[in-house]
Design a protein around this motif. Structure first.
Motif, PDB file in Angstrom:
ATOM      1  N   ALA A 112       0.821  -1.216   0.000  1.00 23.30           N
ATOM      2  CA  ALA A 112       0.000   0.000   0.000  1.00 23.30           C
ATOM      3  C   ALA A 112       0.852   1.263   0.000  1.00 23.30           C
ATOM      4  CB  ALA A 112      -0.934   0.003   1.215  1.00 23.30           C
ATOM      5  N   GLY A 113       2.176   1.111   0.072  1.00 24.59           N
ATOM      6  CA  GLY A 113       3.058   2.264   0.015  1.00 24.59           C
ATOM      7  C   GLY A 113       3.482   2.802   1.356  1.00 24.59           C
ATOM      8  N   ALA A 114       3.065   2.184   2.449  1.00 23.19           N
ATOM      9  CA  ALA A 114       3.444   2.676   3.766  1.00 23.19           C
ATOM     10  C   ALA A 114       4.869   2.216   4.102  1.00 23.19           C
ATOM     11  CB  ALA A 114       2.470   2.184   4.826  1.00 23.19           C
ATOM     12  N   GLN A 115       5.565   2.997   4.899  1.00 21.24           N
ATOM     13  CA  GLN A 115       6.915   2.638   5.331  1.00 21.24           C
ATOM     14  C   GLN A 115       6.794   1.661   6.496  1.00 21.24           C
ATOM     15  OE1 GLN A 115       9.291   5.933   6.583  1.00 21.24           O
ATOM     16  NE2 GLN A 115      11.142   4.679   6.894  1.00 21.24           N
ATOM     17  N   ALA A 116       7.210   0.414   6.274  1.00 20.33           N
ATOM     18  CA  ALA A 116       7.013  -0.623   7.294  1.00 20.33           C
ATOM     19  C   ALA A 116       8.210  -1.555   7.321  1.00 20.33           C
ATOM     20  CB  ALA A 116       5.741  -1.415   7.011  1.00 20.33           C
ATOM     21  N   ARG A 117       8.394  -2.179   8.461  1.00 20.03           N
ATOM     22  CA  ARG A 117       9.398  -3.229   8.618  1.00 20.03           C
ATOM     23  C   ARG A 117       8.908  -4.210   9.690  1.00 20.03           C
ATOM     24  NH1 ARG A 117      13.032  -1.945  12.962  1.00 20.03           N
ATOM     25  NH2 ARG A 117      12.587   0.142  13.818  1.00 20.03           N
ATOM     26  N   ALA A 118       9.364  -5.455   9.584  1.00 19.29           N
ATOM     27  CA  ALA A 118       8.882  -6.513  10.483  1.00 19.29           C
ATOM     28  C   ALA A 118      10.035  -7.083  11.292  1.00 19.29           C
ATOM     29  CB  ALA A 118       8.210  -7.623   9.688  1.00 19.29           C
ATOM     30  N   GLN A 119       9.738  -7.410  12.562  1.00 21.21           N
ATOM     31  CA  GLN A 119      10.675  -8.114  13.440  1.00 21.21           C
ATOM     32  C   GLN A 119      10.006  -9.427  13.877  1.00 21.21           C
ATOM     33  OE1 GLN A 119      11.684  -4.180  15.811  1.00 21.21           O
ATOM     34  NE2 GLN A 119      13.041  -5.847  16.455  1.00 21.21           N
ATOM     35  N   PRO A 120      10.188 -10.497  13.091  1.00 21.98           N
ATOM     36  CA  PRO A 120       9.450 -11.742  13.364  1.00 21.98           C
ATOM     37  C   PRO A 120       9.728 -12.327  14.737  1.00 21.98           C
ATOM     38  CG  PRO A 120      10.442 -11.775  11.170  1.00 21.98           C
ATOM     39  CD  PRO A 120      11.008 -10.587  11.883  1.00 21.98           C
ATOM     40  N   HIS A 121      10.977 -12.251  15.218  1.00 23.96           N
ATOM     41  CA  HIS A 121      11.298 -12.884  16.491  1.00 23.96           C
ATOM     42  C   HIS A 121      10.596 -12.202  17.660  1.00 23.96           C
ATOM     43  CE1 HIS A 121      14.203 -15.576  14.726  1.00 23.96           C
ATOM     44  NE2 HIS A 121      14.797 -14.562  14.119  1.00 23.96           N
ATOM     45  N   GLU A 122      10.385 -10.877  17.554  1.00 21.20           N
ATOM     46  CA  GLU A 122       9.676 -10.152  18.613  1.00 21.20           C
ATOM     47  C   GLU A 122       8.196  -9.998  18.307  1.00 21.20           C
ATOM     48  OE1 GLU A 122      12.479  -9.091  17.259  1.00 21.20           O
ATOM     49  OE2 GLU A 122      13.881  -9.475  18.895  1.00 21.20           O
TER      50      GLU A 122
END
Length: 504
Positions: free
Chosen positions: A392-402
């Motif tokens: 969708a164009g949003a600035q995002a990042r994922a931390q799977p372990h947390e």
């Protein structure tokens, strides 16, 4: 001076009622004439002499001699009563074990003495070899006789399977139906399998039809038989294991086979049968060969899954095949059609919907313009949310372990809860307390998932952020109708994530 002694008595089968008393009498006479007083008795009744296991009397004797017993000798009729061990050194070892602990073994019926002279040693070893050879020859003769009996049309071995009964045939040709657990009246009688009640014969044919052609599971077949009141030969309730044994029994095709699984025998020098003994005229067939072969093929596939685990390609191929025949297939019916459990598909593909898509059954799981939201498996849930927001164009990042999803500078903890169902059919969700510790508690995105079946995709609900704090424990569907949204689309979850990030 009287010597205190113990006596060891053994008979091989329970059909030798006079054997023990004969040994006792011979030992009593020897003890009287040679100054022994028998103070203890060790007894093994109906125990084979080719191995130590199962001989409680012999094992007790070997233990007691290590604890300074009140006797100095053990009286045994002859070497064969001590044992017919196939390794003659094993027999010698047990005797040495006793002698090392101060207890002498005396064979009252043998010509050699208990001394360790060269003559006595040679004779004793020769007797041990003869005792072992007797067992080997007897085993060869017994096996040959069993093979001959099978070829003549008589049964041996296990009890009859479902649909058959045993019949004893005497030398003069008279016949007698044998009850469960009943032995043949005379040693000269022979046993043959005959057809059982029609109800059982029909049940056998039904079992093969359900398993071979309708892909029913072993458990479903067992439950259906129990509901019908069908029991095993021993009158027990039918189990999955019994159904498998019945499906593997080639006798239902009219071919009685013996020696197919000849395992390791106590007499190690007897070779396995080069081929099993079979008779194709002894029993009438209950199932045609084509149906039996088809059932064996499915059993082999099931065994491969059990021993080698699941194969993704095979899982998809089988799922596509079943869905093509049954478009309205529900996950609860997977076992009925020979598929692995639905949770296994979720583990490998993230969700049932994804498994359907990869199997090429898109029509059964897709609907609407935007499709379904995310896969419900925890391993994929965060990743799918991240993909939605990024696309969708949003600035995002994922931390799977947390288990964190960052939108800009705001961290959000997503959680998915699957609906459970009561026997009444009511749905509910079980929510553990949402952790809100720390000076800056993180916002939660709580998604409730309600799976509706294989042909209808899962339904997802979002809860308002202000409602999250009150949710702990069991949430029923009815009282929460006002707080639930319709099935959410990607656009809906994106707006909600952005809303949470803005509120924080």
């Amino acid at each position: 001076m009287t010597i205190r002694a113990a006596q060891y008595l053994r008979m091989s089968t329970d059909q030798q009622p006079l054997s023990i008393e004969s040994q006792r009498s011979a030992i009593s006479l020897y003890a009287r004439d040679h100054g022994y007083e028998v103070v203890a008795t060790y007894l093994d009744q109906a125990k084979s002499g080719v191995k130590l296991s199962g001989r409680d009397g012999m094992q007790a004797l070997l233990r007691d001699v290590m604890n300074a017993p009140d006797y100095k000798a053990v009286l045994v009729l002859d070497v064969s009563r001590w044992g017919r061990f196939q390794d003659v050194d094993e027999s010698a070892y047990y005797e040495y074990h006793c002698r090392k602990n101060g207890v002498q073994i005396v064979y009252v019926g043998e010509l050699f003495r208990s001394s360790s002279s060269p003559f006595d040693a040679v004779m004793k070893q020769l007797k041990r070899t003869m005792a072992a050879e007797y067992s080997r020859e007897l085993a060869h003769k017994s096996r040959s006789g069993q093979v001959t009996a099978i070829k003549l049309g008589f049964a041996t071995g296990r009890p009859p399977c479902l649909g058959y009964r045993r019949e004893a045939i005497s030398a003069d040709g008279s016949r007698r139906l044998l009850a469960q657990g009943e032995r043949k009246p005379r040693m000269t009688d022979r046993v043959r399998w005959i057809l059982g009640p029609k109800r059982e014969r029909d049940a056998v044919a039904w079992v093969f039809e359900q398993y071979a052609y309708k892909d029913a599971s072993l458990r479903d077949i067992a439950r259906a038989l129990n509901r019908r009141g069908v029991t095993s030969y021993r009158g027990e309730a039918i189990t999955d294991f019994m159904v498998r044994n019945l499906l593997e029994a080639e006798v239902v095709t009219g071919k009685f086979t013996w020696g197919l699984r000849s395992g390791k025998t106590s007499v190690t020098d007897i070779p396995r049968l080069a081929e099993s003994a079979a008779n194709t005229t002894m029993v009438p067939a209950l199932v045609d060969r084509k149906t039996w072969d088809r059932a064996q093929e499915r059993l082999r596939q099931s065994a491969h899954l059990y021993h080698h685990g699941t194969d993704r390609t095979m899982m998809l191929r089988k799922l596509a095949k079943v869905v093509a025949k049954h478009p309205a297939l529900s996950w609860s019916e997977f076992g009925r059609y020979g598929l692995v459990h639905a949770s296994t598909y979720q583990k490998h593909f993230g969700s049932l919907a994804e498994a359907y898509r990869q199997a090429g059954a898109r029509a059964a799981v897709e609907h609407g313009d935007e499709g379904t939201l995310v896969r419900t498996n925890k391993r994929f849930f965060l990743r799918d949310l991240y993909n939605l927001v990024s696309d969708a164009g949003a600035q995002a990042r994922a931390q799977p372990h947390e288990n964190l999803l960052w939108i800009g500078d705001v961290a959000i903890k997503p959680r998915v809860a699957k609906a459970k169902q009561l026997r009444s059919g009511a749905r509910y969700w079980l929510i553990k307390e949402l952790f809100r510790g720390g000076p800056n508690p993180l916002p939660w995105l709580l998604v409730l998932c309600e799976e509706r079946g294989a042909t209808t995709p899962a339904c997802y609900y979002l809860l308002n952020p202000e409602q999250h704090a009150q949710f702990r424990g069991r949430i029923e569907r009815g009282p929460m109708e006002s707080g639930l949204y319709d099935e959410i689309r990607p656009s809906c979850v994106i707006s909600r994530l952005c809303e949470l990030a803005t509120c924080s």
